[in-house]
Design an enzyme around this catalytic site. Structure first.
Site, PDB file in Angstrom:
ATOM      1  N   ALA A  44     -12.294  -4.240   1.882  1.00  0.00           N
ATOM      2  CA  ALA A  44     -11.126  -4.929   1.375  1.00  0.00           C
ATOM      3  C   ALA A  44     -10.030  -4.733   2.084  1.00  0.00           C
ATOM      4  CB  ALA A  44     -10.832  -3.753   0.171  1.00  0.00           C
ATOM      5  N   ASN A  45      -8.861  -5.601   1.735  1.00  0.00           N
ATOM      6  CA  ASN A  45      -7.509  -5.500   2.478  1.00  0.00           C
ATOM      7  C   ASN A  45      -6.751  -4.559   1.770  1.00  0.00           C
ATOM      8  OD1 ASN A  45      -8.529  -8.010   3.793  1.00  0.00           O
ATOM      9  ND2 ASN A  45      -6.590  -8.702   4.112  1.00  0.00           N
ATOM     10  N   ARG A  46      -5.571  -4.221   2.660  1.00  0.00           N
ATOM     11  CA  ARG A  46      -4.454  -3.387   1.905  1.00  0.00           C
ATOM     12  C   ARG A  46      -3.567  -4.403   1.185  1.00  0.00           C
ATOM     13  NH1 ARG A  46      -3.985   1.776   3.821  1.00  0.00           N
ATOM     14  NH2 ARG A  46      -4.898   1.542   6.198  1.00  0.00           N
TER      15      ARG A  46
END
Ligand code: C5P
Length: 219
Positions: free
Chosen positions: A29-31
């Site tokens: 995932a991305n932040r």
């Protein structure tokens, strides 16, 4: 949809991260908290627009008066955006994962004693902003992208605007504590130039952006 300068307009907004599965229990995932994208959806709705918010997994509440489509992966996000078109304006604030695993394992990858760590093969995800901005028949009149950079923010944002084919870029410096925080310092890169906005709450960034969008669509 209600009264206000964006009454009668349809706005598409993306927000949050995407989750790209590795196996049934793990993902990449991305932040992204979704705070800025959700605030923009709320501000557009408060200005009278009908808003479709395509959101990745977030813990912030659904904004009032907004139709929310929940997705997990970048490919699901793209499909939901294409299904939501036509729109007068698209604001792509999601932090989309650039890559996904080339194959999702059907079963949980097992950690066998003494075995080497797995090597993940990655595949490129579609660019949702570039796809919407380049849509042959259904390109929104105004397409706004985001740029999260840790250095040479404006320079990268100007280049990104051209590369993605969008009209505006909202650029922010994420080298500090912006991720998940309540405030943001942005530059707005448009067809006519670059504006530096002072640090302000994400809700205020959203309100100003909604006002600028209403102005642009009224021209
Ligand atoms: O290329 P980069 O990720 O820096 O670009 C950021 C902008 O592009 C954001 O508006 C983001 O929502 C959008 N984006 C997208 N699909 C991708 C990657 C980025 O819509 N696969």
């Amino acid at each position: 949809a209600g009264d206000g300068p964006l009454s009668g307009r349809h706005a598409l907004v993306t927000s949050g991260p995407t989750h790209e599965p590795i196996d049934p229990v793990r993902y990449i995932a991305n932040r992204s908290s979704g705070k800025q994208g959700h605030a923009i959806a709320a501000a557009l709705a408060a200005s009278g627009a009908r808003v479709t918010l395509v959101s990745g997994p977030v813990s912030v509440p659904d904004p009032p008066g907004v139709e929310v489509r929940r997705v997990e992966t970048a490919r699901e996000m793209l499909a939901a955006c294409e299904a939501a078109l036509p729109a007068d304006v698209a604001v792509m604030a999601a932090a989309v994962a650039d890559w996904r695993t080339a194959r999702e394992a059907g079963q949980k990858l097992k950690k066998e004693p003494g075995a080497a760590a797995p090597v993940l093969e990655m595949a490129l995800n579609p660019d949702i902003l570039a796809t919407v901005a380049g849509h042959p028949e259904r390109r929104p009149r105004l397409v706004v992208g985001f740029a999260a950079e840790t250095e040479r923010v404006v320079e990268h944002a100007v280049a990104k605007r051209a590369r993605k084919g969008c009209d505006w870029i909202v650029a922010n410096d994420v080298s500090g504590g912006v991720m998940g925080g309540a405030a943001n310092t942005v530059h707005l890169v448009t067809e006519t130039g670059v504006e530096g906005w002072p640090e302000m709450p994400k809700q205020e960034v959203a309100r100003r952006l909604a006002a600028r969008i209403a102005e642009a669509l009224a021209r």
